[in-house]
Design a protein around this motif. Structure first.
Motif, PDB file in Angstrom:
ATOM      1  N   LYS A 286       0.863  -1.169   0.000  1.00 40.40           N
ATOM      2  CA  LYS A 286       0.000   0.000   0.000  1.00 40.40           C
ATOM      3  C   LYS A 286       0.906   1.227   0.000  1.00 40.40           C
ATOM      4  CE  LYS A 286      -3.922   2.058   2.447  1.00 40.40           C
ATOM      5  NZ  LYS A 286      -4.837   1.913   3.627  1.00 40.40           N
ATOM      6  N   VAL A 287       0.793   2.035  -1.053  1.00 40.10           N
ATOM      7  CA  VAL A 287       1.710   3.162  -1.241  1.00 40.10           C
ATOM      8  C   VAL A 287       0.947   4.474  -1.087  1.00 40.10           C
ATOM      9  CG1 VAL A 287       3.333   4.275  -2.812  1.00 40.10           C
ATOM     10  CG2 VAL A 287       3.102   1.778  -2.829  1.00 40.10           C
ATOM     11  N   LYS A 288       1.477   5.337  -0.234  1.00 38.99           N
ATOM     12  CA  LYS A 288       0.953   6.695  -0.064  1.00 38.99           C
ATOM     13  C   LYS A 288       2.110   7.680  -0.210  1.00 38.99           C
ATOM     14  CE  LYS A 288      -2.713   5.434   3.227  1.00 38.99           C
ATOM     15  NZ  LYS A 288      -3.244   5.694   4.594  1.00 38.99           N
ATOM     16  N   SER A 289       1.792   8.891  -0.625  1.00 43.47           N
ATOM     17  CA  SER A 289       2.845   9.900  -0.753  1.00 43.47           C
ATOM     18  C   SER A 289       2.274  11.295  -0.547  1.00 43.47           C
ATOM     19  CB  SER A 289       3.503   9.811  -2.134  1.00 43.47           C
ATOM     20  OG  SER A 289       2.586  10.124  -3.159  1.00 43.47           O
ATOM     21  N   ASN A 290       3.124  12.202  -0.128  1.00 38.47           N
ATOM     22  CA  ASN A 290       2.736  13.601  -0.019  1.00 38.47           C
ATOM     23  C   ASN A 290       3.974  14.483  -0.142  1.00 38.47           C
ATOM     24  OD1 ASN A 290       3.003  12.471   2.948  1.00 38.47           O
ATOM     25  ND2 ASN A 290       3.526  14.653   3.052  1.00 38.47           N
ATOM     26  N   ARG A 291       3.761  15.666  -0.658  1.00 46.13           N
ATOM     27  CA  ARG A 291       4.866  16.603  -0.844  1.00 46.13           C
ATOM     28  C   ARG A 291       5.310  17.151   0.500  1.00 46.13           C
ATOM     29  NH1 ARG A 291       5.419  20.958  -5.730  1.00 46.13           N
ATOM     30  NH2 ARG A 291       7.386  21.913  -5.071  1.00 46.13           N
ATOM     31  N   ASN A 355       5.422  20.834  -9.878  1.00 44.20           N
ATOM     32  CA  ASN A 355       4.069  20.978  -9.346  1.00 44.20           C
ATOM     33  C   ASN A 355       3.273  19.674  -9.378  1.00 44.20           C
ATOM     34  OD1 ASN A 355       3.562  20.858 -12.090  1.00 44.20           O
ATOM     35  ND2 ASN A 355       3.134  23.072 -12.281  1.00 44.20           N
ATOM     36  N   SER A 356       3.923  18.585  -9.819  1.00 44.86           N
ATOM     37  CA  SER A 356       3.303  17.263  -9.747  1.00 44.86           C
ATOM     38  C   SER A 356       4.402  16.209  -9.797  1.00 44.86           C
ATOM     39  CB  SER A 356       2.299  17.053 -10.886  1.00 44.86           C
ATOM     40  OG  SER A 356       2.937  17.085 -12.142  1.00 44.86           O
ATOM     41  N   TYR A 357       4.040  14.997  -9.461  1.00 45.13           N
ATOM     42  CA  TYR A 357       5.017  13.905  -9.458  1.00 45.13           C
ATOM     43  C   TYR A 357       4.291  12.576  -9.614  1.00 45.13           C
ATOM     44  CZ  TYR A 357       3.478  13.268  -4.639  1.00 45.13           C
ATOM     45  OH  TYR A 357       2.720  13.052  -3.520  1.00 45.13           O
ATOM     46  N   GLU A 358       5.043  11.534  -9.960  1.00 42.08           N
ATOM     47  CA  GLU A 358       4.515  10.177 -10.064  1.00 42.08           C
ATOM     48  C   GLU A 358       5.468   9.228  -9.354  1.00 42.08           C
ATOM     49  OE1 GLU A 358       2.082  10.215 -14.311  1.00 42.08           O
ATOM     50  OE2 GLU A 358       4.197   9.656 -14.284  1.00 42.08           O
ATOM     51  N   ILE A 359       4.893   8.220  -8.681  1.00 43.47           N
ATOM     52  CA  ILE A 359       5.675   7.211  -7.964  1.00 43.47           C
ATOM     53  C   ILE A 359       5.493   5.857  -8.654  1.00 43.47           C
ATOM     54  CG2 ILE A 359       6.051   6.031  -5.763  1.00 43.47           C
ATOM     55  CD1 ILE A 359       6.763   8.974  -5.653  1.00 43.47           C
ATOM     56  N   TYR A 360       6.618   5.180  -8.902  1.00 44.26           N
ATOM     57  CA  TYR A 360       6.587   3.845  -9.496  1.00 44.26           C
ATOM     58  C   TYR A 360       7.469   2.913  -8.672  1.00 44.26           C
ATOM     59  CZ  TYR A 360       4.836   6.366 -13.588  1.00 44.26           C
ATOM     60  OH  TYR A 360       4.111   7.164 -14.434  1.00 44.26           O
ATOM     61  N   LEU A 361       7.071   1.650  -8.619  1.00 48.44           N
ATOM     62  CA  LEU A 361       7.888   0.632  -7.967  1.00 48.44           C
ATOM     63  C   LEU A 361       8.527  -0.233  -9.040  1.00 48.44           C
ATOM     64  CD1 LEU A 361       5.509  -0.477  -5.071  1.00 48.44           C
ATOM     65  CD2 LEU A 361       7.260   1.309  -5.062  1.00 48.44           C
ATOM     66  N   THR A 362       9.832  -0.428  -8.939  1.00 47.87           N
ATOM     67  CA  THR A 362      10.551  -1.248  -9.911  1.00 47.87           C
ATOM     68  C   THR A 362      11.301  -2.360  -9.176  1.00 47.87           C
ATOM     69  OG1 THR A 362      12.516   0.181  -9.824  1.00 47.87           O
ATOM     70  CG2 THR A 362      10.838   0.734 -11.447  1.00 47.87           C
ATOM     71  N   ASN A 363      11.811  -3.316  -9.947  1.00 46.09           N
ATOM     72  CA  ASN A 363      12.480  -4.491  -9.350  1.00 46.09           C
ATOM     73  C   ASN A 363      11.603  -5.101  -8.257  1.00 46.09           C
ATOM     74  OD1 ASN A 363      14.751  -4.009 -10.952  1.00 46.09           O
ATOM     75  ND2 ASN A 363      15.663  -2.675  -9.420  1.00 46.09           N
ATOM     76  N   ASP A 364      10.321  -5.211  -8.568  1.00 44.15           N
ATOM     77  CA  ASP A 364       9.347  -5.542  -7.523  1.00 44.15           C
ATOM     78  C   ASP A 364       8.768  -6.941  -7.680  1.00 44.15           C
ATOM     79  OD1 ASP A 364       7.993  -4.964  -9.831  1.00 44.15           O
ATOM     80  OD2 ASP A 364       6.293  -4.012  -8.830  1.00 44.15           O
TER      81      ASP A 364
END
Length: 369
Positions: A286-291, A355-364
């Motif tokens: 479960k991935v969450k993120s905030n600036r 002003n924006s971003y994206e999160i990706y998981l790799t080698n997963d």
């Protein structure tokens, strides 16, 4: 003399009748006491299930009590409800006497929700977290069969659903059966597209093959003369069927000065192998993120499974008005315990505005045992 005999005989008969009556009454009392009992002494339930306890042979009011209401609750009529995994004792009190029943609450889980397998091969699925009997069934035995021990055999191409029935509750696993894996066919179905930034080459790898694959190889940087400037290895990128995975490659740079090294073009050398024995760790995260501030993004990753995971990288892409301005691919989780949560900080350069971003998981990916 006759009167005395008569008196003695009458007394004897009276005492005999009184003694017999006393024995009969005592026997009756003993029988009645012996027939008062709980309908079960031990019971195993699955979380969420209910069961009705009864005190057989009892008369009058029965008082019910649970030793741990958070695990098993009981109402005034003896109906119990399984709340969470654990054990508790239910006590019934009737006419000063107590009767007990031990309740065990289980939370069964199926080992796999999806199985990918080739025709003629076999696999294994099981239920853990339970001591109760398990009854298995395949919705289409022409595609795949399953025996009483959870042993799965692939028969023909297609999909079927395996169902485990445990104490009236059902748990399912989808089985997808493929044709034999053909490496060259799979390689031809892999494509990639690139987006370049000053420091990175961001690549989307796409798998159009109808099976899971593991992608490996190299990205090689060349001069026009054909001389190799640098290269970067690609290790086991997991691609589910008909899926896309994003990856960021560092452009060549001098480790001493930190300056980029000139190259004229780059190319990929790719290899594929079957990914049927692998699955994505992302299914359990479960991935969450905030600036945080002007240049940072805090990423929270929770492992929702009970098993530890490792070998996962985090890729953060920063945008300004839809254009990529920076990349952070330096975060790596080498180990996360089951049920744990970890925080990671993705950093844009100090002079970078976004002003924006994206999160990706790799080698997963992880190997299915």
């Amino acid at each position: 003399m006759k009167n005395l005999r008569k008196i003695l005989l009458t007394t004897f008969l009276s005492l005999t009748i009184l003694f017999a009556f006393s024995l009969s009454n005592a026997y009756s009392t003993t029988v009645n006491a012996a027939t008062v009992k709980m309908n079960v002494k031990n019971q195993t339930l699955i979380k969420g299930q209910t069961y009705k306890l009864r005190l057989k042979g009892s008369t009058g009011k029965v008082k019910w009590k649970s030793s741990n209401k958070s695990i098993v609750s009981v109402n005034k009529s003896g109906k119990i409800t399984a709340k969470k995994r654990g054990s508790a004792t239910i006590t019934a009190t009737n006419k000063g006497k107590t009767y007990k029943c031990k309740i065990k609450v289980e939370t069964p889980r199926i080992s796999e929700k999806n199985i990918y397998i080739e025709i003629g091969e076999s696999d294994y699925v099981y239920m853990y977290g339970t001591t109760l009997p398990v009854k298995w069934k395949s919705s289409n035995t022409k595609i795949a069969t399953i025996d009483s021990d959870g042993y799965v055999t692939a028969i023909s191409k297609g999909t079927t659903t395996l169902t485990a029935k445990v104490n009236k509750k059902k748990y399912s696993c989808k089985v997808t059966v493929y044709d034999k894996f053909i490496r060259n066919d799979a390689l031809q179905k892999v494509s990639h597209s690139e987006t370049e930034t000053p420091k990175y080459i961001i690549t989307d790898f796409k798998n159009d093959y109808d099976q899971k694959i593991l992608l490996s190889g190299k990205i090689i940087y060349y001069l026009n003369s054909g001389e190799i400037v640098d290269y970067e290895n690609i290790y086991s990128i997991f691609l589910d069927q008909k899926s896309v995975k994003k990856y960021a490659f560092d452009k060549p740079y001098d480790s001493n000065s930190g300056n980029l090294v000139h190259y004229d073009y780059y190319d990929f050398i790719l290899n594929v192998s079957s990914g049927k024995d692998y699955a994505s760790i992302s299914d359990y995260l479960k991935v969450k993120s905030n600036r945080s501030g002007a240049h940072n993004v805090i990423v929270s990753i929770s492992n929702t499974s009970s098993e530890p995971i490792d070998g996962m990288s985090i890729l953060c892409i920063f945008y300004l008005n839809g254009q990529i301005v920076d990349v952070d691919n330096e975060n790596y989780a080498d180990w996360m315990g089951g049920g744990s949560t970890e925080l990671f900080t993705c950093e844009a350069g100090e002079s970078i505005l976004f002003n924006s971003y994206e999160i990706y998981l790799t080698n997963d990916c992880y190997e299915i045992y």
